[in-house]
Scaffold this motif. Structure first.
Motif, PDB file in Angstrom:
ATOM      1  N   CYS A   1      33.437  44.044  42.032  1.00  0.00           N
ATOM      2  CA  CYS A   1      34.589  45.142  41.747  1.00  0.00           C
ATOM      3  C   CYS A   1      35.898  44.612  42.622  1.00  0.00           C
TER       4      CYS A   1
ATOM      5  N   CYS B   1      32.455  49.140  37.270  1.00  0.00           N
ATOM      6  CA  CYS B   1      31.911  49.314  38.520  1.00  0.00           C
ATOM      7  C   CYS B   1      31.135  50.779  38.687  1.00  0.00           C
TER       8      CYS B   1
ATOM      9  N   ASN C   1      32.577  46.449  45.558  1.00  0.00           N
ATOM     10  CA  ASN C   1      31.146  46.531  45.168  1.00  0.00           C
ATOM     11  C   ASN C   1      30.636  45.517  44.560  1.00  0.00           C
TER      12      ASN C   1
ATOM     13  N   ALA D   1      38.437  46.436  42.878  1.00  0.00           N
ATOM     14  CA  ALA D   1      39.111  47.962  43.404  1.00  0.00           C
ATOM     15  C   ALA D   1      38.255  48.157  44.477  1.00  0.00           C
ATOM     16  N   CYS D   2      36.996  48.100  44.544  1.00  0.00           N
ATOM     17  CA  CYS D   2      36.451  48.581  45.748  1.00  0.00           C
ATOM     18  C   CYS D   2      35.407  47.659  46.591  1.00  0.00           C
TER      19      CYS D   2
ATOM     20  N   GLU E   1      30.595  52.602  41.173  1.00  0.00           N
ATOM     21  CA  GLU E   1      31.108  53.421  42.161  1.00  0.00           C
ATOM     22  C   GLU E   1      32.487  53.884  41.849  1.00  0.00           C
ATOM     23  N   CYS E   2      33.218  53.205  41.193  1.00  0.00           N
ATOM     24  CA  CYS E   2      34.784  53.589  41.270  1.00  0.00           C
ATOM     25  C   CYS E   2      35.242  53.743  39.671  1.00  0.00           C
TER      26      CYS E   2
END
Lengths: 89, 135
Positions: free
Chosen positions: A5, A59, A10, A7-8, A61-62
């Protein structure tokens, strides 16, 4: 093959949309009971088609769109080749 | 009854295609695909049920122009469902009586007394609102 990911960061858990065929029935009280679920798409095809079709692995998570790298050694070889070329010079 | 098979008359068992979500876990041995679970939510099951319910509600709202026409039985059917008993894809939402045509003026006149009563009630209560700032 790697999934990340951007962005984060992960690299572990992702969500994959998938079409399935559902057999269901209407109960006497009007509610729905699901009897059987059969997947209509190949998971392998979906994973390797990432970027070619409109669906997206996201993702967990986000919720952001994940990147699928089919051959993570491709860039590594390139870097090694560049390093070797510099050393030659 | 929400759906009816035009061939065998089944109104209980049906099939359809919906989209759900699975979880892909990257492990040492490879990719593991399983149900997407959160702390208090089975996201896979939730998505499946929600999409199925949405599709059923959408089909129930569809008017004749949105449905497909079967010339043999001269009936309209939904393109999304098939019968799980006989395999026929001619499944239709049951016929509903056509809505009563009524002009807006007629409807307003019909409910005029009720509306005036409502207005009076509002004025009555508006003059007796509790004055919170005095407490």
């Amino acid at each position: 093959m790697q999934i990340t990911c951007p962005a984060c960061g992960n690299t572990k858990r992702f969500l994959l949309p998938l079409w399935v065929r559902v057999t269901f029935k209407f109960n006497t009280d009007g509610s729905i009971a699901i009897l059987h679920v059969r997947q209509l798409e190949s998971l392998e095809d979906k994973l390797t088609d990432q970027g070619q079709t409109s669906f997206a692995i996201t993702c967990k998570e986000c919720g952001g769109a994940a990147d699928v790298i089919l051959n993570e050694y491709e860039t590594l070889k390139e870097q090694q080749a560049q390093r070797a070329a510099l050393e030659e010079l | 009854m929400k759906l009816l098979c035009l061939r065998c008359g089944n109104s209980t068992y049906f099939e359809t295609a919906v989209e759900t979500v699975l979880e892909v876990t990257v492990a040492e041995e490879g990719f593991l695909v399983d149900q997407a679970l959160y702390a208090d939510l089975d996201y896979t099951a939730e998505t499946l049920r929600a999409n199925l319910t949405d599709l059923l509600e959408y089909t129930g709202r569809q008017a004749e122009p949105d449905l497909l026409f079967d010339a043999e039985t001269e009936t309209y059917y939904s393109r999304y469902f098939s019968c799980a008993r006989c395999g026929q894809d001619r499944v239709a939402p049951p016929l509903k009586p056509p809505p009563v045509e009524q002009s807006l003026t007629d409807e307003l006149n019909q409910h005029r007394e009720e509306y005036l009563r409502l207005r009076k009630e509002r004025q009555k209560y508006a003059n007796h609102l509790s004055r919170l700032w005095q407490h």
